[in-house]
Every structure is written in C-alpha cells, then in structure tokens.
Design an enzyme around this catalytic site. Structure first.
Site, PDB file in Angstrom:
ATOM      1  N   GLY A  30      37.193  55.722  38.530  1.00  0.00           N
ATOM      2  CA  GLY A  30      36.353  56.567  39.113  1.00  0.00           C
ATOM      3  C   GLY A  30      36.300  56.899  40.521  1.00  0.00           C
ATOM      4  O   GLY A  30      36.995  56.157  41.298  1.00  0.00           O
ATOM      5  N   THR A  46      40.523  54.473  47.700  1.00  0.00           N
ATOM      6  CA  THR A  46      41.209  54.099  46.251  1.00  0.00           C
ATOM      7  C   THR A  46      41.364  52.410  46.051  1.00  0.00           C
ATOM      8  O   THR A  46      41.142  51.611  46.685  1.00  0.00           O
ATOM      9  CB  THR A  46      42.803  54.384  46.338  1.00  0.00           C
ATOM     10  OG1 THR A  46      43.430  54.320  45.192  1.00  0.00           O
ATOM     11  CG2 THR A  46      43.693  53.808  47.509  1.00  0.00           C
ATOM     12  N   GLY A  47      41.266  52.204  44.714  1.00  0.00           N
ATOM     13  CA  GLY A  47      41.526  50.897  44.219  1.00  0.00           C
ATOM     14  C   GLY A  47      40.395  49.652  44.585  1.00  0.00           C
ATOM     15  O   GLY A  47      40.423  48.745  44.925  1.00  0.00           O
ATOM     16  N   SER A  78      43.096  58.014  45.144  1.00  0.00           N
ATOM     17  CA  SER A  78      44.425  58.670  44.582  1.00  0.00           C
ATOM     18  C   SER A  78      44.441  59.969  44.140  1.00  0.00           C
ATOM     19  O   SER A  78      45.156  60.730  43.874  1.00  0.00           O
ATOM     20  CB  SER A  78      45.108  57.655  43.777  1.00  0.00           C
ATOM     21  OG  SER A  78      44.174  57.248  42.657  1.00  0.00           O
ATOM     22  N   GLU A  79      43.261  60.265  43.579  1.00  0.00           N
ATOM     23  CA  GLU A  79      42.787  61.364  42.992  1.00  0.00           C
ATOM     24  C   GLU A  79      42.270  62.596  43.995  1.00  0.00           C
ATOM     25  O   GLU A  79      41.742  63.597  43.299  1.00  0.00           O
ATOM     26  CB  GLU A  79      41.863  61.193  41.779  1.00  0.00           C
ATOM     27  CG  GLU A  79      42.291  60.251  40.668  1.00  0.00           C
ATOM     28  CD  GLU A  79      43.275  60.838  39.862  1.00  0.00           C
ATOM     29  OE1 GLU A  79      43.920  62.012  40.021  1.00  0.00           O
ATOM     30  OE2 GLU A  79      43.517  60.058  38.697  1.00  0.00           O
TER      31      GLU A  79
HETATM   32  P1  13P Z   1      41.063  55.842  42.574  1.00  0.00           P
HETATM   33  O1  13P Z   1      40.770  54.172  43.029  1.00  0.00           O
HETATM   34  O2  13P Z   1      42.417  55.974  43.443  1.00  0.00           O
HETATM   35  O3  13P Z   1      40.110  56.712  43.305  1.00  0.00           O
HETATM   36  O4  13P Z   1      41.674  55.902  41.254  1.00  0.00           O
HETATM   37  C1  13P Z   1      40.577  55.761  40.301  1.00  0.00           C
HETATM   38  C2  13P Z   1      40.649  56.379  39.076  1.00  0.00           C
HETATM   39  O5  13P Z   1      39.763  56.513  38.246  1.00  0.00           O
HETATM   40  C3  13P Z   1      42.103  57.199  38.731  1.00  0.00           C
HETATM   41  O6  13P Z   1      41.757  58.205  37.593  1.00  0.00           O
END
Ligand code: 13P
Length: 267
Positions: A30, A46-47, A78-79
């Site tokens: 998410g 991210t992550g 990452s999104e």
């Molecule tokens: P992120 O942790 O990079 O935001 O990614 C989580 C995710 O749900 C990718 O679809």
C-alpha cells in the site's frame, strides 16, 4: 481547518495504521500521498509497513515524483508515478490511497468489476467500480492503465493487484477505499447467498438524484451528462452519447453506464 505539514504527516501515519489494522494491506503493501500545493506532495516511503510509520518516515516529492526531501533510509513509494498521474489529470484531487483490501482485491484478481447496484450507500458514494487493466507495479503501465478512468471515477480496481482511490483530501480518499471494500464484501457475500437482489433502474435514478442534491464532490457516473446545462456540469465530453440523454438505458443502469463510459474510452 488548514493543517500544517507536520499534522498532515501525522494524519498519513494514522491512516496507514488504519488500513493496516483493517486488513486492507499486508506487510509493506500500500501507499498514500497528499498534495500540499502544485509542486509539493507528501508520500509514504517504499518498503515499510504502513501500520507502524511515524512522521519522520514521510517523504516529499515534486510534481514529477522526484524527491524534494526524505530522511536517511527512506525513499518515496515505488508507485509514486501512479499517484502523480492522478494529480496531473485531476487538479481537484488532494490525496490518493492505494491498498489491497481482501474482497476488492479478490474481485480485481477474478477480473470482475463492481457494477451491480445493491445498496444505497454504494450507489450514492461510488456508482460503480471499474477495473483498470493489469500493469506491472512501479512502471508506467499502471498510470497509463488508470488514466482513462480518472475523468469519470474516484476509484478503480487494479486488475490482479488491488484498489486505488482518490479524493479532495486524505479522509475522502481513505473513506472511498472503505466504501469500495465494504461494497466488494457485501457483493461477495450476497453471491454466496444465491446472488444479490439488484435495484431496478428507477431506484438507481432516485439514488443518483440524491447524490446530485447532496452536491457531493468528485466524479461519479451519476454526473454523466444528466447535469448537461447545469452549473455543476463537469464537461465529461459525453454529451450527445446515448448515456447523456437521460433516456432509459438497460435494466442494470450502473452496468450500462459503465459500459458506455468504457466504450467512449475505446475499451
Ligand atoms: P511501496 O512500499 O513501494 O509503496 O509499494 C507497496 C505496494 O503495495 C506496491 O503495489
């Protein structure tokens, strides 16, 4: 009430905890973003688990998703490109939420959009929830897949992935995610019980009228051209299409409107 940046960061953490506690995300899944102004956006890193964030985790990016500020050890989601596409195409949007709620994601994985009009709140708040075709996470495939839906909706399922909602502020975008998931859960359970009893066209039209009377912000199939010539017409571009005439569509009005929108999008 105007919130300062730190308060917004705290609110992002609160909503992150809420989506985690409500099983709308697992582990590090998410992401959440909030627009501060035309060139500054806050987003989750991210992550990390969105259930255990503190304000120091939150990153700041520009309109292209490039880092403006991030504490050591944190990088933007990452999104972020998916979020930025929503802001680019919808200047009225102040926040975007992405999650993987169980029932909505199950429908996304089965490739089934949420189009059956089964309860007043879902019809008023959402109308229907289309599915954006599958795209590889973190690439431009997802923003490109979502873009066609931005004009007419405030929520989509992401095929084989999850759900994406947006709204004028963080609470609105988050509540939209709750509404999508609750609708998906009810639809799933009603199907187990032999199938939902759908509203007829007249009932749906009455609910759409209530939505228009309430003057709710955002985009919704109820606004498709019934507003033609009225002050709140958002110029969806569908004027002249059969969906715009107000004449009787098929018995499943919500499905029919979704179909018309998708046709007009060349899907
Ligand atoms: P992120 O942790 O990079 O935001 O990614 C989580 C995710 O749900 C990718 O679809």
């Amino acid at each position: 009430m105007v919130q300062n940046e730190y308060e917004i960061k705290k609110q992002i953490c609160d909503i992150g905890k809420r989506i985690y506690d409500r099983n709308m995300v697992a582990a590090n899944d998410g992401n959440i973003s909030v627009k501060l102004n035309d060139n500054e956006f806050l987003c989750t890193p991210t992550g990390v688990s969105k259930g255990f964030m503190t304000p120091e985790f939150i990153c700041k990016v520009d309109r292209e998703g490039k880092v403006l500020q991030a504490n050591k050890g944190f990088r933007p989601s990452s999104e972020i490109k998916m979020h930025m596409r929503v802001y680019q195409k919808r200047p009225d949007v102040g926040s975007v939420v992405h999650a993987h709620p169980t029932f909505a994601t199950a429908f996304a994985i089965a490739g089934i959009p949420l189009t059956q009009p089964i309860m007043p709140e879902a019809v008023i708040a959402l109308g229907c929830v289309p599915i954006a075709p599958y795209g590889t996470p973190s690439t431009m495939e997802i923003p490109d897949a979502v873009e066609p839906y931005l004009e007419h909706f405030d929520q989509v399922l992401l095929e084989s992935h999850g759900a994406l909602t947006w709204g004028k502020d963080l609470m609105t975008a988050y509540y939209k995610m709750e509404s999508v998931e609750f609708y998906a859960e009810l639809l799933y359970k009603a199907r187990q019980l032999g199938g939902p009893k759908e509203f007829d066209e007249k009932t749906v039209q009455k609910l759409y009228e209530i939505r228009r009377q309430m003057g709710l912000p955002g985009r919704h199939p109820a606004d498709l051209c019934q507003n033609k010539g009225q002050a709140n017409c958002h110029n969806c571009g569908n004027c002249g299409s059969s969906a715009s005439t107000g004449s009787a569509p098929s018995s499943d009005l919500v499905s029919e409107i979704t179909k018309k929108v998708l046709e007009s999008l060349g899907k």
